[in-house]
Design a protein around this motif. Structure first.
Motif, PDB file in Angstrom:
ATOM      1  N   PRO A   1      28.078  17.723  15.419  1.00 13.18           N
ATOM      2  CA  PRO A   1      26.586  18.055  16.299  1.00 13.18           C
ATOM      3  C   PRO A   1      26.900  17.466  17.505  1.00 13.18           C
ATOM      4  O   PRO A   1      28.463  16.110  17.546  1.00 13.18           O
ATOM      5  CB  PRO A   1      25.521  17.123  15.994  1.00 13.18           C
ATOM      6  CG  PRO A   1      25.390  16.961  14.121  1.00 13.18           C
ATOM      7  CD  PRO A   1      26.717  17.453  14.015  1.00 13.18           C
TER       8      PRO A   1
ATOM      9  N   LYS B   1      26.337  17.337  20.739  1.00 11.01           N
ATOM     10  CA  LYS B   1      24.737  16.457  21.380  1.00 11.01           C
ATOM     11  C   LYS B   1      23.198  16.328  20.836  1.00 11.01           C
ATOM     12  O   LYS B   1      23.494  16.226  19.074  1.00 11.01           O
ATOM     13  CB  LYS B   1      24.081  17.457  22.531  1.00 11.01           C
ATOM     14  CG  LYS B   1      25.370  17.753  23.636  1.00 11.01           C
ATOM     15  CD  LYS B   1      25.419  18.972  24.519  1.00 11.01           C
ATOM     16  CE  LYS B   1      26.224  18.924  25.471  1.00 11.01           C
ATOM     17  NZ  LYS B   1      25.429  20.475  26.632  1.00 11.01           N
TER      18      LYS B   1
ATOM     19  N   ARG C   1      26.841  22.319  19.263  1.00 11.51           N
ATOM     20  CA  ARG C   1      25.455  22.142  19.441  1.00 11.51           C
ATOM     21  C   ARG C   1      24.729  22.210  18.012  1.00 11.51           C
ATOM     22  O   ARG C   1      24.914  23.407  17.172  1.00 11.51           O
ATOM     23  CB  ARG C   1      24.916  23.112  20.287  1.00 11.51           C
ATOM     24  CG  ARG C   1      25.041  22.713  21.460  1.00 11.51           C
ATOM     25  CD  ARG C   1      24.349  23.554  22.554  1.00 11.51           C
ATOM     26  NE  ARG C   1      25.069  25.153  22.326  1.00 11.51           N
ATOM     27  CZ  ARG C   1      24.488  25.782  22.543  1.00 11.51           C
ATOM     28  NH1 ARG C   1      23.373  25.792  23.994  1.00 11.51           N
ATOM     29  NH2 ARG C   1      24.087  27.014  22.823  1.00 11.51           N
TER      30      ARG C   1
END
Length: 342
Positions: free
Chosen positions: A10, A12, A54
């Protein structure tokens, strides 16, 4: 070096830093010289390319085969790939990112404590010419849950982050969202319904089913990663104890140590001769170093047993890795993929 396996992380949100910390603790540190780069490498794993994306993009790219493995939240897996046709759960629980997806309503709704109560509210709103408004980051999970509980008339407002404020700001009546401690809900004067927990979630490792089933090189790279992850997670349950003890021989020491469940260890103690600075003891007893791996909750009991046996210089160290005779997570993956064990 040619990339053998693409590993997604990931880029963020709440999962990025815990994921990087967890991988580093497993000896799989992500090496990214420039924090703005979206590509990195994994320490000790040649041929593994790390890609930062993301979370919801990670699910899609794993499903499409553009990424082979990824660390994500289980909630996102169920939201974006509920059928699991293209995505396989490689490891279901990485030990961090624990939270719940819940239905939360205003505290002022004192008579609404269950889903049945909420269904009555939805019906009353419909009779008044209005629709129950639901703010959520999980439209698919929310829709299925409400449908399963007979709430058919509702409108979803899909958004990311700070949904706890939606009822007070007036653009939603209730929320269906992630909570870790419930503190933010209480601060915004919301409460969870008694039976309004959609699921418990945690970080998990997912992979592309087809790539792992057909490519031996990707499977081997996955095995190496799983070996370290599994051994690290298992080690969190154990500590290593070492004590200096006097006795006539190793066998005598061993019998005393394994006589107590707290010091018996996983398979028994390791005993080594200690050549004391003062030389031979006048009574013919010798010094030995005894090391045993025990469960954390038995550490103090084990120390006390060593003391009763005359042990001294007792040290307790956390176990970094605990490997078994095979990697159970990888064996389960091979079964799930229908691949014969080597």
């Amino acid at each position: 070096m040619t990339s053998v396996l693409r590993f997604g992380v990931p880029s963020k949100g709440r999962m990025e830093e815990p994921t990087l910390d967890f991988l580093a603790s497993c000896g799989l540190a992500i090496i990214r010289p420039n924090p703005r780069q979206y590509q990195a490498r994994m320490a000790g794993q040649p041929g593994v390319t790390v890609l930062f994306q993301r979370t919801h993009d990670l699910i899609r790219q794993v499903a499409e085969g553009r990424i082979d493995l990824a660390a994500v939240g289980y909630d996102y897996v169920l939201e974006h790939d509920p059928e699991g046709r293209d995505v396989v759960i490689v490891h279901p629980d990485l030990g961090y990112g624990r939270a719940e997806v819940v239905v939360a309503v205003p505290e002022a709704w004192v008579d609404v404590t269950t889903i049945d109560d909420l269904a009555d509210v939805a019906l009353e709103l419909r009779e008044a010419g209005r629709t129950l408004r639901v703010a959520t980051s999980y439209p698919n999970l929310a829709r299925r849950f409400l449908d399963e509980h007979g709430i058919m008339h509702f409108a979803l407002h899909v958004a990311d982050g700070a949904l706890e404020a939606a009822p007070s700001l007036g653009y939603a009546d209730i929320i269906i969202d992630l909570t870790e401690t419930g503190t933010s809900l209480r601060e915004n004067r919301l409460k969870c319904l008694e039976d309004g927990r959609l699921l418990k979630t945690q970080a998990c490792l997912i992979g592309n089913r087809r790539a792992l089933a057909t490519d031996p090189q990707k499977r081997e790279a996955t095995r190496r990663i799983l070996e370290l992850i599994e051994a690290r997670l298992r080690a969190q349950e154990f500590v290593s104890l070492t004590a200096n003890m006097r006795g006539r021989c190793e066998e005598e020491i061993a019998q005393h140590v394994i006589s107590h469940p707290a010091t018996a260890g996983l398979t028994g103690p390791t005993i080594a001769r200690v050549y004391a600075k003062a030389g031979e003891e006048p009574d013919g007893l010798r010094w030995y170093s005894v090391t045993v791996v025990v469960r954390q909750e038995l550490a103090l009991e084990a120390v006390e047993h060593f003391r009763r046996m005359g042990g001294s210089g007792i040290t307790v160290s956390p176990a970094r890795y605990v490997f078994e005779d095979r990697c159970e997570a990888f064996a389960r993956l091979l079964d799930e993929l229908g691949v014969r064990h080597p």
